[in-house]
Design a protein around this motif. Structure first.
Motif, PDB file in Angstrom:
ATOM      1  N   SER A  46       1.382   7.199   1.908  1.00 38.66           N
ATOM      2  CA  SER A  46       0.466   8.293   2.223  1.00 38.66           C
ATOM      3  C   SER A  46      -0.558   8.424   1.113  1.00 38.66           C
ATOM      4  O   SER A  46      -0.229   8.320  -0.070  1.00 38.66           O
ATOM      5  CB  SER A  46       1.251   9.593   2.370  1.00 38.66           C
ATOM      6  OG  SER A  46       0.376  10.671   2.494  1.00 38.66           O
ATOM      7  N   ASN A  47      -1.787   8.707   1.477  1.00 39.21           N
ATOM      8  CA  ASN A  47      -2.823   8.950   0.470  1.00 39.21           C
ATOM      9  C   ASN A  47      -2.712  10.351  -0.112  1.00 39.21           C
ATOM     10  O   ASN A  47      -3.187  10.617  -1.201  1.00 39.21           O
ATOM     11  CB  ASN A  47      -4.204   8.756   1.084  1.00 39.21           C
ATOM     12  CG  ASN A  47      -4.449   7.312   1.442  1.00 39.21           C
ATOM     13  OD1 ASN A  47      -3.894   6.408   0.830  1.00 39.21           O
ATOM     14  ND2 ASN A  47      -5.278   7.091   2.448  1.00 39.21           N
ATOM     15  N   ASN A  48      -2.089  11.268   0.615  1.00 37.79           N
ATOM     16  CA  ASN A  48      -1.936  12.658   0.179  1.00 37.79           C
ATOM     17  C   ASN A  48      -0.484  12.923  -0.236  1.00 37.79           C
ATOM     18  O   ASN A  48       0.078  13.960   0.085  1.00 37.79           O
ATOM     19  CB  ASN A  48      -2.306  13.621   1.296  1.00 37.79           C
ATOM     20  CG  ASN A  48      -3.684  13.388   1.812  1.00 37.79           C
ATOM     21  OD1 ASN A  48      -4.392  12.505   1.361  1.00 37.79           O
ATOM     22  ND2 ASN A  48      -4.086  14.190   2.776  1.00 37.79           N
ATOM     23  N   TYR A  49       0.101  12.004  -0.949  1.00 38.63           N
ATOM     24  CA  TYR A  49       1.530  12.080  -1.265  1.00 38.63           C
ATOM     25  C   TYR A  49       1.910  13.387  -1.956  1.00 38.63           C
ATOM     26  O   TYR A  49       2.859  14.051  -1.564  1.00 38.63           O
ATOM     27  CB  TYR A  49       1.927  10.884  -2.140  1.00 38.63           C
ATOM     28  CG  TYR A  49       3.353  10.915  -2.585  1.00 38.63           C
ATOM     29  CD1 TYR A  49       4.370  10.567  -1.708  1.00 38.63           C
ATOM     30  CD2 TYR A  49       3.701  11.331  -3.867  1.00 38.63           C
ATOM     31  CE1 TYR A  49       5.685  10.612  -2.102  1.00 38.63           C
ATOM     32  CE2 TYR A  49       5.004  11.374  -4.265  1.00 38.63           C
ATOM     33  CZ  TYR A  49       6.006  11.009  -3.381  1.00 38.63           C
ATOM     34  OH  TYR A  49       7.302  11.063  -3.773  1.00 38.63           O
ATOM     35  N   TYR A  50       1.176  13.772  -2.985  1.00 38.41           N
ATOM     36  CA  TYR A  50       1.556  14.956  -3.764  1.00 38.41           C
ATOM     37  C   TYR A  50       1.377  16.242  -2.966  1.00 38.41           C
ATOM     38  O   TYR A  50       2.193  17.155  -3.075  1.00 38.41           O
ATOM     39  CB  TYR A  50       0.769  15.003  -5.071  1.00 38.41           C
ATOM     40  CG  TYR A  50       1.136  13.853  -5.969  1.00 38.41           C
ATOM     41  CD1 TYR A  50       2.381  13.794  -6.576  1.00 38.41           C
ATOM     42  CD2 TYR A  50       0.250  12.808  -6.181  1.00 38.41           C
ATOM     43  CE1 TYR A  50       2.744  12.721  -7.369  1.00 38.41           C
ATOM     44  CE2 TYR A  50       0.604  11.732  -6.982  1.00 38.41           C
ATOM     45  CZ  TYR A  50       1.850  11.700  -7.575  1.00 38.41           C
ATOM     46  OH  TYR A  50       2.203  10.646  -8.350  1.00 38.41           O
ATOM     47  N   GLU A  51       0.328  16.328  -2.156  1.00 38.24           N
ATOM     48  CA  GLU A  51       0.131  17.516  -1.333  1.00 38.24           C
ATOM     49  C   GLU A  51       1.239  17.626  -0.281  1.00 38.24           C
ATOM     50  O   GLU A  51       1.736  18.713  -0.005  1.00 38.24           O
ATOM     51  CB  GLU A  51      -1.238  17.469  -0.635  1.00 38.24           C
ATOM     52  CG  GLU A  51      -2.411  17.641  -1.574  1.00 38.24           C
ATOM     53  CD  GLU A  51      -2.812  16.352  -2.268  1.00 38.24           C
ATOM     54  OE1 GLU A  51      -2.326  15.263  -1.891  1.00 38.24           O
ATOM     55  OE2 GLU A  51      -3.598  16.432  -3.222  1.00 38.24           O
ATOM     56  N   GLU A  52       1.625  16.490   0.298  1.00 34.05           N
ATOM     57  CA  GLU A  52       2.688  16.506   1.304  1.00 34.05           C
ATOM     58  C   GLU A  52       4.030  16.845   0.678  1.00 34.05           C
ATOM     59  O   GLU A  52       4.881  17.473   1.321  1.00 34.05           O
ATOM     60  CB  GLU A  52       2.753  15.163   2.013  1.00 34.05           C
ATOM     61  CG  GLU A  52       1.573  14.907   2.915  1.00 34.05           C
ATOM     62  CD  GLU A  52       1.586  13.535   3.556  1.00 34.05           C
ATOM     63  OE1 GLU A  52       2.613  12.833   3.452  1.00 34.05           O
ATOM     64  OE2 GLU A  52       0.565  13.170   4.160  1.00 34.05           O
ATOM     65  N   SER A 105      -0.275   0.871   7.596  1.00 37.80           N
ATOM     66  CA  SER A 105      -0.702   2.215   7.998  1.00 37.80           C
ATOM     67  C   SER A 105      -1.840   2.185   9.019  1.00 37.80           C
ATOM     68  O   SER A 105      -2.101   3.188   9.674  1.00 37.80           O
ATOM     69  CB  SER A 105      -1.130   3.027   6.773  1.00 37.80           C
ATOM     70  OG  SER A 105      -2.251   2.433   6.158  1.00 37.80           O
ATOM     71  N   ASN A 106      -2.508   1.045   9.183  1.00 36.36           N
ATOM     72  CA  ASN A 106      -3.563   0.940  10.190  1.00 36.36           C
ATOM     73  C   ASN A 106      -2.996   1.009  11.607  1.00 36.36           C
ATOM     74  O   ASN A 106      -3.737   1.260  12.554  1.00 36.36           O
ATOM     75  CB  ASN A 106      -4.339  -0.366  10.019  1.00 36.36           C
ATOM     76  CG  ASN A 106      -5.098  -0.397   8.711  1.00 36.36           C
ATOM     77  OD1 ASN A 106      -5.591   0.626   8.254  1.00 36.36           O
ATOM     78  ND2 ASN A 106      -5.169  -1.568   8.103  1.00 36.36           N
ATOM     79  N   GLU A 163       0.838  -1.194   0.000  1.00 32.32           N
ATOM     80  CA  GLU A 163       0.000   0.000   0.000  1.00 32.32           C
ATOM     81  C   GLU A 163       0.871   1.241   0.000  1.00 32.32           C
ATOM     82  O   GLU A 163       2.039   1.206   0.365  1.00 32.32           O
ATOM     83  CB  GLU A 163      -0.933   0.000   1.195  1.00 32.32           C
ATOM     84  CG  GLU A 163      -0.222   0.057   2.529  1.00 32.32           C
ATOM     85  CD  GLU A 163      -1.176  -0.087   3.683  1.00 32.32           C
ATOM     86  OE1 GLU A 163      -0.977   0.651   4.650  1.00 32.32           O
ATOM     87  OE2 GLU A 163      -2.090  -0.915   3.621  1.00 32.32           O
ATOM     88  N   MET A 164       0.295   2.346  -0.418  1.00 34.24           N
ATOM     89  CA  MET A 164       1.036   3.606  -0.457  1.00 34.24           C
ATOM     90  C   MET A 164       1.311   4.095   0.960  1.00 34.24           C
ATOM     91  O   MET A 164       0.530   3.871   1.876  1.00 34.24           O
ATOM     92  CB  MET A 164       0.246   4.663  -1.221  1.00 34.24           C
ATOM     93  CG  MET A 164       0.208   4.419  -2.707  1.00 34.24           C
ATOM     94  SD  MET A 164      -0.570   5.759  -3.595  1.00 34.24           S
ATOM     95  CE  MET A 164       0.517   7.099  -3.279  1.00 34.24           C
TER      96      MET A 164
END
Length: 149
Positions: A39-45, A100-101, A36-37
């Motif tokens: 972060s789900n907000n990779y580009y924003e971070e 990530s959980n 799994e990735m």
């Protein structure tokens, strides 16, 4: 016994190739870990990564940095007396790379320059502890690699 000719060699090579492909299909994926990735907000971070670099550089200039210690109650984080945290608020992330959980993210208040991460929220395994705070509106961040037993 018959002599091997080029036709037999071709059949042996084809059989080995088929066995190799079957190995890749059935056996190889069994050892594969969670993909799994992070972060789900990779580009924003990524757009704010320079802020993280600056915060880490600020922390590297400190004489003393916060320390962590494993206790029977959990993980004790203590800040040196020389660090005066704005509003006594510290953000921490216990980042688990394989699941990530199991990540723990929270903002806590310091009491006597100490706070505790309870043992019940930490599972056995490898973590990255990220401590973030501000002092005189200047950001700081320190990262620790932790193996929790």
């Amino acid at each position: 016994m018959k002599n091997l000719n080029w036709g037999h060699g071709l059949m042996i090579a084809l059989g080995c190739f088929i066995l190799f492909i079957l190995f890749l299909i059935f056996v190889f994926p069994m050892g594969k870990q969670n993909a799994e990735m992070i972060s789900n907000n990779y580009y924003e971070e990524e757009l704010h990564y320079q802020d993280i670099i600056d915060a880490k550089e600020n922390a590297a200039k400190l004489e003393k940095i916060p320390e962590y210690k494993a206790t029977s109650e959990g993980m004790m984080i203590s800040f040196p007396e020389t660090i005066k945290v704005d509003e006594n608020k510290v953000n921490f992330v216990l980042f688990r790379t394989d699941d990530s959980n199991l990540d723990v993210r929270k903002e806590v208040g310091l009491q006597h320059n100490v706070f505790l991460i309870p043992k019940k929220v930490i599972s056995k395994g490898s973590y990255t502890l990220k401590l973030k705070w501000t002092e005189n509106k200047k950001p700081y961040q320190v990262d620790y690699d932790i193996l929790w037993n």
